[in-house]
Design a protein around this motif. Structure first.
Motif, PDB file in Angstrom:
ATOM      1  N   HIS A  57       0.818  -1.218   0.000  1.00 53.41           N
ATOM      2  CA  HIS A  57       0.000   0.000   0.000  1.00 53.41           C
ATOM      3  C   HIS A  57       0.854   1.272   0.000  1.00 53.41           C
ATOM      4  O   HIS A  57       0.376   2.345   0.368  1.00 53.41           O
ATOM      5  CB  HIS A  57      -0.979   0.037   1.176  1.00 53.41           C
ATOM      6  N   CYS A  58       2.116   1.132  -0.392  1.00 51.06           N
ATOM      7  CA  CYS A  58       3.008   2.288  -0.470  1.00 51.06           C
ATOM      8  C   CYS A  58       3.575   2.443  -1.872  1.00 51.06           C
ATOM      9  O   CYS A  58       3.598   1.497  -2.667  1.00 51.06           O
ATOM     10  CB  CYS A  58       4.166   2.148   0.526  1.00 51.06           C
ATOM     11  N   ASP A 427       2.795   7.081   0.915  1.00 50.45           N
ATOM     12  CA  ASP A 427       1.427   6.587   0.725  1.00 50.45           C
ATOM     13  C   ASP A 427       1.169   6.422  -0.769  1.00 50.45           C
ATOM     14  O   ASP A 427       1.445   7.329  -1.557  1.00 50.45           O
ATOM     15  CB  ASP A 427       0.458   7.606   1.333  1.00 50.45           C
ATOM     16  N   ARG A 433       2.719  12.165   1.344  1.00 51.68           N
ATOM     17  CA  ARG A 433       2.684  11.590   2.696  1.00 51.68           C
ATOM     18  C   ARG A 433       3.853  10.622   2.827  1.00 51.68           C
ATOM     19  O   ARG A 433       3.738   9.431   2.537  1.00 51.68           O
ATOM     20  CB  ARG A 433       1.351  10.899   2.941  1.00 51.68           C
ATOM     21  N   ARG A 435       6.599   8.299   4.423  1.00 48.57           N
ATOM     22  CA  ARG A 435       6.709   7.416   5.588  1.00 48.57           C
ATOM     23  C   ARG A 435       8.169   7.130   5.942  1.00 48.57           C
ATOM     24  O   ARG A 435       8.596   7.342   7.070  1.00 48.57           O
ATOM     25  CB  ARG A 435       5.957   6.108   5.328  1.00 48.57           C
TER      26      ARG A 435
END
Length: 454
Positions: A57-58, A427, A433, A435
């Motif tokens: 999901h990245c 993200d 976004r 991480r």
């Protein structure tokens, strides 16, 4: 395959930085600071690592290379050679860039020295400097400010700075010396405060500048006394400034450095052709015709038109000039400034126009008085508006920059075997976004936190 790696990143969607490759699911292996495995799908049996990051999901893409930023070193600030920023300010700016996925940054104040990169810490961000130490650029800085310049800066030359480790030339000209942003948020407000005791917003400073000298900094284009009086009334300044005083303040603040700054274009373009280093130029209405001229005279030089979305342009102008510059093989850079999310002084109209016209080669932040928006915020906006697909958008900040600045970033900018392992994990639905961030194969940001021992 049987291999033990330092890092294994699995499950993520991978954009490689070449402008076209987007792997829906891939595995990336890192060893000794380099990329050694890039393969679609899941890890093969026998592939192991000391550290594993599950990037499901990245989105994984190369570390961002920001080739136009300011106030990230403890040296003279901006092309005006202003006093150096504090260590606190430098640390703040470095952390902002790092947390936004920048792994390589070029500080283009132009008059700082390579020796001023270090400030007594071991910040993981890879920061380098450029050089604009030519006679006209130094005189231009002194004419508007120069308070951060000492003898060692005044005696430095481009050639000596390159030998000492500078990675590019420029920035030639600036908002201080060519009537742009820093005149709006710093120098004109300071002049008004000294004369009247009143503070003005940068938007008011911009209106006064445009009324007196126009967007091209030609006093003959300025308003007459009656028109200027109307502008002072509209700006709420008629009680403290008359047209003559307003005109004198603007002319004294803006104009002394302009001819010197433009003379610096010739000096640095000549150096760029002679040395083979790329050169960054302040691209705005007062300077674009000079830039077109040096591009004609130095066709073998790599010239970058910095922040080609500068607010002194109107959208149609920005596109028309970018097209003319690209015909002369000039690289078109756009900057986030404060136009993407902050919008303190600027809006995205010029950025949108240039992207939609297919003119943009690279993207950077510049400074915008310290209110700059992040590069991933601008990339996300470009992707969300479907102006470019994700692979092409990400390349503006990675592979395209690496190709343009080989001395700065020739060993990075792409996810491919043998390249330096600078990576961003974000993200998948919003690349802004961030991480995780890795530099030279070391995790330096984890779950949005800078690691002190990165």
């Amino acid at each position: 395959m049987s291999m033990t790696l330092d890092f294994l990143i699995k499950g993520g969607s991978v954009i490689t930085g070449d402008g076209k490759t987007h792997l829906e699911k891939a595995v990336i292996g890192l060893s000794r600071g380099e990329l050694v495995v890039i393969a679609p799908g899941d890890p093969e049996p026998g592939l192991s690592a000391g550290h594993v990051i599950d990037a499901t999901h990245c989105l994984v893409f190369p570390g961002i290379i920001n080739a136009h930023a300011h106030n990230c070193v403890m040296g003279p600030s901006m092309p005006s050679g202003s006093a150096a920023p504090s260590q606190s300010e430098v640390n703040w700016q470095r952390n902002r860039h790092l947390l936004a996925g920048t792994t390589t940054l070029l500080n283009v104040c132009g008059l700082a020295l390579p020796e001023e990169l270090r400030i007594g810490d071991t910040h993981p961000l890879d920061i380098q400097v450029s050089t604009a130490h030519s006679p006209a650029n130094i005189r231009s800085a002194l004419s508007v400010d120069g308070k951060g310049l000492h003898q060692r800066h005044l005696q430095m030359t481009v050639e000596t700075a390159l030998l000492a480790g500078a990675k590019a030339l420029g920035e030639v000209g600036g908002g201080q010396t060519l009537g742009g942003g820093a005149q709006e948020y710093k120098f004109i407000p300071q002049a008004v405060r000294r004369h009247t005791g009143r503070d003005i917003h940068p938007r008011i400073a911009r209106r006064l500048r445009d009324a007196v000298v126009g967007r091209y900094l030609r006093p003959e284009d300025g308003a007459n006394d009656e028109q200027l009086q109307d502008e002072l009334v509209a700006c709420g300044l008629a009680d403290i400034l008359d047209p003559a005083a307003a005109r004198n303040l603007i002319l004294a603040s803006v104009m002394p450095s302009v001819e010197l700054a433009l003379a610096g274009f010739e000096e640095i373009a000549r150096c760029a052709e002679r040395t083979g280093y790329p050169a960054i130029f302040h691209n705005s209405t007062p300077s674009v015709k000079t830039l077109l001229g040096v591009a004609e005279r130095y066709p073998k030089a790599t010239l970058i038109a910095g922040h080609s979305n500068h607010p002194m342009f109107q959208p149609r102008e920005a596109v028309d000039y970018a097209v003319a510059l690209k015909r002369r093989n000039v690289i078109i850079d756009v900057s986030t400034l404060d136009c993407t999310t902050t919008r303190w002084r600027n809006d995205p109209a010029n950025l949108d126009a240039l992207v939609e016209a297919g003119c943009v080669n690279t993207i950077s932040t510049d400074f915008a008085g310290g209110h700059w928006d992040t590069i991933p915020e601008a990339l996300h906006r470009i992707i969300r508006k479907r102006q470019m697909d994700p692979a092409a958008a990400i390349a503006l900040a990675t592979g395209n920059v690496a190709r343009t600045f080989p001395q700065l970033a020739g060993d990075r900018g792409f996810i491919e075997n043998g390249k330096r392992a600078d990576l961003v994990i974000a993200d998948h639905a919003n690349c802004a976004r961030i991480r995780h961030v890795l530099i030279k194969g070391k995790l330096v940001v984890s779950d949005g936190v800078v690691l002190s021992d990165g």
